[in-house]
Design a protein around this motif. Structure first.
Motif, PDB file in Angstrom:
ATOM      1  N   ASN A  76      51.369  39.737  34.773  1.00 22.23           N
ATOM      2  CA  ASN A  76      51.277  41.075  35.361  1.00 22.23           C
ATOM      3  C   ASN A  76      51.905  42.134  34.479  1.00 22.23           C
ATOM      4  OD1 ASN A  76      50.151  39.658  37.488  1.00 22.23           O
ATOM      5  ND2 ASN A  76      51.177  40.877  39.030  1.00 22.23           N
ATOM      6  N   ASN A  81      46.328  40.251  36.140  1.00 17.60           N
ATOM      7  CA  ASN A  81      46.503  40.039  37.578  1.00 17.60           C
ATOM      8  C   ASN A  81      46.612  38.542  37.844  1.00 17.60           C
ATOM      9  OD1 ASN A  81      46.534  40.106  40.344  1.00 17.60           O
ATOM     10  ND2 ASN A  81      44.475  40.912  40.589  1.00 17.60           N
ATOM     11  N   GLU A 250      55.612  38.329  40.289  1.00 15.22           N
ATOM     12  CA  GLU A 250      54.428  39.130  39.972  1.00 15.22           C
ATOM     13  C   GLU A 250      54.711  40.620  40.186  1.00 15.22           C
ATOM     14  OE1 GLU A 250      50.634  37.764  41.511  1.00 15.22           O
ATOM     15  OE2 GLU A 250      51.469  35.765  41.778  1.00 15.22           O
ATOM     16  N   ASP A 254      54.544  43.660  37.578  1.00 18.96           N
ATOM     17  CA  ASP A 254      53.845  44.928  37.815  1.00 18.96           C
ATOM     18  C   ASP A 254      54.776  46.110  37.591  1.00 18.96           C
ATOM     19  OD1 ASP A 254      51.324  43.979  38.447  1.00 18.96           O
ATOM     20  OD2 ASP A 254      51.692  43.908  40.604  1.00 18.96           O
TER      21      ASP A 254
END
Length: 385
Positions: A76, A81, A250, A254
């Motif tokens: 990420n 993704n 994750e 991000d």
């Protein structure tokens, strides 16, 4: 306390980042709105990353949960993704901890080799949502096995999975003392189920390969049962602790992507004669988001460490997911604000990542449910739901 990361994790991070460099923003944009990243998943499998948590005796790398979090975080953080493949890490844990020796030897080597994918996790249902103990999918005991009837929803990646980890009720709710009893976990061979298993794509605001799954008398052999009949809710909760920590990683990835991208843009973008990053209205939200990400990161490592030690990790796993999801959403908004109108342009990837990270404030568990859990089970306050 020593906060130095082991060399192994640093090497994993570098290797995953190098692999992800071959799948830049253009690749992920080309998948919109609903094409599965088959090439990316194949590359991860080829390099052994999706088998990282499988023990070496079954063909995997035998790494711990912390290593798994670093892999997903880096995907990420590189602009990808990890949701395209993350379920294989935490669904395998249920088989590892509660499956029979026969199940492990039958499935895990083939999963590690990339011959089988265990990406589908059939728990959520349309009428009960987060109230998992009231699911209506049933598995009826018959000669030679079980017959399953019911419906699952938001079963991501079911169209791209060979196996599904399924939660079904084997004892009616009105026949158990506790509503968490009478639930069982099964490993479903989705191809063997034939026409009695129907998968319907479910379009969502992000490319998440979500589906609805209909089970109309699916016949399962007796050896598809994972662990003991009626103990499935406990098995699922055990796996969910790992899921929470992996999802937290994750979100941290991000968050790092948003902050780094926005900081670069704000340093280069000149308006009214100076970089917009010199303005506190742009700079401070990004700095605060960075601080939030770093704090969530510490909880991620603590939760993963407790899990690996076999210690209770429910509170820490849930807090890691809560803090990381909020931090990534904070970073997403700061990044979009910094980019202004350009943040809505596809070529910058901000709007795509913005949509992707928004999911995690409500899934795989709502942050409000985490707060309720902490209030009741950690702070000892009355049950709120």
């Amino acid at each position: 306390m020593d906060f130095t990361l082991p060399d192994e994790l640093t090497e994993i991070r570098a290797a995953v980042r190098e692999l992800c460099a071959g799948f830049p923003g253009e690749y992920w944009r080309s998948l919109e709105p609903d094409r599965y990243p088959e090439e990316f998943v194949a590359a991860l499998t080829e390099h052994g990353w999706l088998a990282a948590l499988i023990p070496e005796e079954f063909g995997g790398a035998g790494l711990g949960l912390t290593a798994g979090t670093v892999i997903l975080e880096e995907i990420n953080a590189s602009g990808g993704n990890a949701a395209a493949c993350h379920a294989q890490m935490y669904t395998m844990g249920t088989v590892l901890r509660h499956g029979s020796e026969q199940q492990k030897r039958r499935y895990l080597p083939r999963i590690a080799a990339g011959e089988l994918r265990l990406q589908a996790f059939g728990v959520t249902e349309p009428t009960v949502g987060s109230d998992t103990t009231r699911i209506q999918t049933t598995a009826e005991l018959v000669d030679g096995g079980y017959v399953v009837r019911g419906q699952k929803v938001f079963t991501s990646r079911a169209l791209y999975s060979d196996l599904m980890l399924l939660l079904a009720r084997t004892t009616p709710l009105d026949e158990v003392e506790k509503k968490s009893e009478g639930l069982s976990v099964f490993l479903v061979d989705m191809k063997a189920a034939g026409e009695k298993l129907t998968i319907r794509p479910l379009r969502t605001m992000m490319n998440h390969a979500s589906t609805e799954v209909f089970l109309d008398g699916v016949e399962l052999p007796a050896d598809s049962l994972v662990g003991e009949e009626g103990q499935g809710f406990r098995y699922i909760l055990d796996g969910m602790n790992a899921e929470r920590v992996l999802i937290a990683a994750e979100c941290i990835g991000d968050g790092r992507w948003f902050v780094e991208k926005a900081a670069r843009y704000a340093s280069d973008r000149v308006v009214f004669g100076r970089p917009i990053g010199a303005n506190q209205g742009v700079q401070f939200p990004l700095a605060r988001a960075y601080a939030s990400i770093e704090a969530a990161d510490l909880m991620r490592y603590k939760a993963a460490w407790l899990f690996e030690q076999g210690e209770p990790a429910g509170a820490e796993a849930n807090m890691a997911k809560l803090l990381a999801a909020e931090a990534s959403w904070e970073a997403a908004n700061a990044c979009l604000d910094a980019h202004g109108g350009w943040g809505f342009a596809e070529e910058y990837d901000v709007e795509r990542k913005f949509r992707e990270t928004r999911l995690y404030t409500i899934a795989p568990v709502s942050n409000n449910l985490i707060l309720a859990y902490l209030g009741q089970h950690v702070l000892g306050m009355p049950r709120s739901y």
